[in-house]
Design a protein around this motif. Sequence first.
Motif, PDB file in Angstrom:
ATOM      1  N   ARG A  94       0.821  -1.214   0.000  1.00 47.33           N
ATOM      2  CA  ARG A  94       0.000   0.000   0.000  1.00 47.33           C
ATOM      3  C   ARG A  94       0.854   1.263   0.000  1.00 47.33           C
ATOM      4  O   ARG A  94       0.367   2.337  -0.368  1.00 47.33           O
ATOM      5  CB  ARG A  94      -0.970  -0.024   1.177  1.00 47.33           C
TER       6      ARG A  94
ATOM      7  N   ILE B  83      -4.014  -5.745  -0.348  1.00 43.24           N
ATOM      8  CA  ILE B  83      -2.984  -4.729  -0.135  1.00 43.24           C
ATOM      9  C   ILE B  83      -2.523  -4.842   1.311  1.00 43.24           C
ATOM     10  O   ILE B  83      -3.302  -5.165   2.207  1.00 43.24           O
ATOM     11  CB  ILE B  83      -3.456  -3.287  -0.433  1.00 43.24           C
TER      12      ILE B  83
ATOM     13  N   SER C 152       3.051   2.055  -5.536  1.00 41.94           N
ATOM     14  CA  SER C 152       2.033   2.448  -6.521  1.00 41.94           C
ATOM     15  C   SER C 152       1.867   1.397  -7.612  1.00 41.94           C
ATOM     16  O   SER C 152       1.651   1.724  -8.774  1.00 41.94           O
ATOM     17  CB  SER C 152       2.412   3.794  -7.153  1.00 41.94           C
TER      18      SER C 152
ATOM     19  N   ALA D 266      -7.116  -0.127  -8.745  1.00 42.01           N
ATOM     20  CA  ALA D 266      -6.939  -1.583  -8.735  1.00 42.01           C
ATOM     21  C   ALA D 266      -8.225  -2.280  -8.304  1.00 42.01           C
ATOM     22  O   ALA D 266      -8.639  -3.283  -8.912  1.00 42.01           O
ATOM     23  CB  ALA D 266      -5.798  -1.963  -7.795  1.00 42.01           C
TER      24      ALA D 266
ATOM     25  N   ARG E  28      -5.988   4.768  -2.004  1.00 42.55           N
ATOM     26  CA  ARG E  28      -4.810   5.034  -2.837  1.00 42.55           C
ATOM     27  C   ARG E  28      -4.724   4.029  -3.981  1.00 42.55           C
ATOM     28  O   ARG E  28      -4.089   4.287  -5.007  1.00 42.55           O
ATOM     29  CB  ARG E  28      -3.520   4.958  -2.011  1.00 42.55           C
ATOM     30  N   HIS E  29      -5.370   2.881  -3.806  1.00 43.64           N
ATOM     31  CA  HIS E  29      -5.341   1.825  -4.823  1.00 43.64           C
ATOM     32  C   HIS E  29      -6.739   1.579  -5.396  1.00 43.64           C
ATOM     33  O   HIS E  29      -7.053   0.472  -5.831  1.00 43.64           O
ATOM     34  CB  HIS E  29      -4.779   0.540  -4.215  1.00 43.64           C
TER      35      HIS E  29
ATOM     36  N   GLY F  26      -0.433  -1.141  -7.450  1.00 43.75           N
ATOM     37  CA  GLY F  26      -1.678  -1.856  -7.221  1.00 43.75           C
ATOM     38  C   GLY F  26      -2.337  -2.368  -8.486  1.00 43.75           C
ATOM     39  O   GLY F  26      -2.739  -3.535  -8.568  1.00 43.75           O
ATOM     40  N   ARG F  27      -2.463  -1.508  -9.488  1.00 44.90           N
ATOM     41  CA  ARG F  27      -3.140  -1.921 -10.721  1.00 44.90           C
ATOM     42  C   ARG F  27      -2.364  -3.042 -11.419  1.00 44.90           C
ATOM     43  O   ARG F  27      -2.961  -4.003 -11.922  1.00 44.90           O
ATOM     44  CB  ARG F  27      -3.304  -0.716 -11.648  1.00 44.90           C
TER      45      ARG F  27
END
Length: 383
Positions: free
Chosen positions: A160, A185, A163, A200, A196-197, A165-166
Amino acid sequence: MVMDAGTFSPIPEDLILRAPKVLLHDHLDGGLRPQTILELAAEQDYTDLPATDPEALSRWFTESAYSGSLERYLKTFAHTVAVMQTEEALRRVALECAIDLATDGVVYAEVRFAPELHIGKGLNEAQVVEAVLAGFADGQRAAAAQGHPIKVGVLLTAMRTASHGRKIAELTVEYRDKGVVGFDIAGAEAGYPPTRHLDAFEYLSRENAHFTIHAGEAFGLPSIWEAIQWCGADRLGHGVRIVDDITVEPDGSVSLGRLAAYVRDRRIPLEMCPTSNVQTGAAASIQTHPIGLLRRLGFRVTVNTDNRLMSGTSMSKEMSLLSEAFGYGLNDMQWFTVNAMKSAFIPFDERLPIINEQIKPQYTALKAVLAERMTGGVGNGAA
């Protein structure tokens, strides 16, 4: 009056070991054997380990994890991750993980790891995933040959604080028919909210993919609320702080806030890890862990290990601690186990046989063994 074998407490340790268990929250890089760490460090020329014999190394991890802080707790992973940078190392760690869990009576496990942490020596994320999947396949075959069959599903984790995540979410979808069952995460929670994700999670939802979110461990209700209402989490990793939305009056009466009621009424599973929660300060002690209240109120609570190396624990040990702290018997242990299996990310038609053909019959047999002991019989028959 003869006590019901299903409610007898504390549960004998040998029966806890023999009982089928389901594990939903276990980190691959938090469960290495100390001897394996030493051998992999030698193979990879890693010289920063804090100890050079297995017992001392195991003790260092456990003592360091009792920090009262999630951030300090997470620093212990620098050493395990450092020796998990090759395909051979990843495959070995996954194989041993499956065998160790199966030997402890786990019949189904979902084990998570972050591919992005294992690319320091030239592997890419896909190669990391394939090495771990191969190791788990090896481990499941070996465990079955030893008489301890286990099914292992993999959760891919995005950190987390980063960056990616996606990218990890897309990897989850790519490998979901090859052993990957979901996404997560993890990492420092405070200051790094689930949203923040969000990209995703929205992608995974569009792809009909499962995901859990670490929330309510080191941070409070806002983290849980975001995980559920913004991101759409299927499960909550830990979720201990949901207790902040529950009021217990001096007379013992209990009232639930809107969020707590939503989590309970929607049957959102809580992946609770008692020993780990005490180590990181999420709970003051096993005896005062919120799991007791949440189980009494009917939340869908599950029992997990989190990081077996750092916590010096196993599923059997976690169940034993809860039996001693809360007076739980085999009925309670079965309840936790069925809860977990119902909440697993594999298809319904794969979950149901494990519940009906493994978990329930084996608990019935164990209760019969315990009943025989309670009435003066030997009670050592196979169960």
